[in-house]
Design a protein around this motif. Sequence first.
Motif, PDB file in Angstrom:
ATOM      1  N   ILE A   1       0.844  -1.203   0.000  1.00  0.00           N
ATOM      2  CA  ILE A   1       0.000   0.000   0.000  1.00  0.00           C
ATOM      3  C   ILE A   1       0.875   1.247   0.000  1.00  0.00           C
ATOM      4  CG2 ILE A   1      -1.637   1.367   1.361  1.00  0.00           C
ATOM      5  CD1 ILE A   1      -2.843  -1.269   2.346  1.00  0.00           C
ATOM      6  N   LEU A   2       1.864   1.272   0.904  1.00  0.00           N
ATOM      7  CA  LEU A   2       2.754   2.428   0.994  1.00  0.00           C
ATOM      8  C   LEU A   2       3.574   2.602  -0.291  1.00  0.00           C
ATOM      9  CD1 LEU A   2       4.067   2.120   4.674  1.00  0.00           C
ATOM     10  CD2 LEU A   2       2.529   3.866   3.748  1.00  0.00           C
ATOM     11  N   THR A   3       3.959   1.493  -0.906  1.00  0.00           N
ATOM     12  CA  THR A   3       4.719   1.563  -2.152  1.00  0.00           C
ATOM     13  C   THR A   3       3.929   2.299  -3.222  1.00  0.00           C
ATOM     14  OG1 THR A   3       5.932  -0.486  -1.698  1.00  0.00           O
ATOM     15  CG2 THR A   3       5.794   0.220  -3.995  1.00  0.00           C
ATOM     16  N   ASP A   4       2.658   1.945  -3.379  1.00  0.00           N
ATOM     17  CA  ASP A   4       1.817   2.613  -4.365  1.00  0.00           C
ATOM     18  C   ASP A   4       1.661   4.105  -4.057  1.00  0.00           C
ATOM     19  OD1 ASP A   4       1.395   0.348  -5.866  1.00  0.00           O
ATOM     20  OD2 ASP A   4      -0.772   0.637  -5.992  1.00  0.00           O
ATOM     21  N   ILE A   5       1.414   4.403  -2.783  1.00  0.00           N
ATOM     22  CA  ILE A   5       1.205   5.798  -2.377  1.00  0.00           C
ATOM     23  C   ILE A   5       2.467   6.625  -2.604  1.00  0.00           C
ATOM     24  CG2 ILE A   5       0.783   7.314  -0.408  1.00  0.00           C
ATOM     25  CD1 ILE A   5      -1.073   5.134   0.704  1.00  0.00           C
ATOM     26  N   PHE A   6       3.608   6.077  -2.182  1.00  0.00           N
ATOM     27  CA  PHE A   6       4.848   6.839  -2.319  1.00  0.00           C
ATOM     28  C   PHE A   6       5.328   6.918  -3.770  1.00  0.00           C
ATOM     29  CE2 PHE A   6       5.284   6.520   2.320  1.00  0.00           C
ATOM     30  CZ  PHE A   6       5.712   7.807   2.585  1.00  0.00           C
TER      31      PHE A   6
END
Length: 325
Positions: free
Chosen positions: A125-130
């Motif tokens: 999730i964080l990978t997509d957001i960042f």
Amino acid sequence: MEYPITSIITILHFAFMETKSTIFLLVLGIAGGIFAKNAGKLVQFLSYGKPDDRLTSLPERIKQTLLVGFAQTKILRDKVAGPIHAGIFWGFLILLFSAAEGVLEGLNPKWSFNFLGPIYSGITILTDIFCLMIILGTVLSLWRRYITKVKRLQVEHEKVEAGMILLTIFSIVTSLLLQNTARIGMGEDFSWAIRPVASSLSHLLPLGHTSFEIFWWLHMLLIFSFTNYLPFSKHLHVLTSIPNVFFSNLGPVNTLEKIDFENESLTRYGVTDIEDFSWKTFLDSYTCTHCGRCTSVCPANQTGKVLDPRMVIIGIHDRVIEKAP
């Protein structure tokens, strides 16, 4: 003996994966070897500087590293450039997991961090957001440098390199997003993976296995190329900034080392060449981003004097690279 078409496809797929792993291992070995050689030289050059004990007060150094290095408290004082840089920096920390996973997949397509379960869900999730944050950050950085033309960033001979680096960072995260979009399109994503951005893109972009391989290879080759370019560029701070913060001064800033003029054993005073600097000054020169913030607030420079702190530290770096070998 005739084989069903499904068996032939399975055999070809297995042969392709075996070949892919072999080629990737070769590329990984070459890229890793070149980086180790060049990074090793820079580390060796530090030994040519004067000794400087920077291992005192470890708890305070760790605290400073967490606050200034990871939390980016100092750069966030700049209300415009601070959030842009911090977003890119934090994004790269998260993307280290994706880079490591890409290496694992290159060696064996079945390897991943999926075994982490819910933690892996959080990482994806964080990978997509960042990825989105880094894309936005690079676009804003390009805008500030080439459209609004922030004065301290207008170093003529660095314009091309700065643009190239920003576009490379943009391409690294974009290729990762498209790689994961294709992974979802194939229906082969890892069970614990949650990718909100890639999932949305998969409804718009019908990407399949060929697209996945293209974007996967593009992503990994860009990472290897970027990493091997770092030792020769002003973006070496990507690797040296955290160690440099750890070893930075804990006392009052902007203080000068006193010269003992009564010491008759001294044959010279001050600095005449790089061997008169400490290894920490060498590391400072490696870590300089050429951003010009030091020069922009230098009282002497603001009054029209020729003193340019940025060019001083750049000059030290260039002299180290010239003389240390």
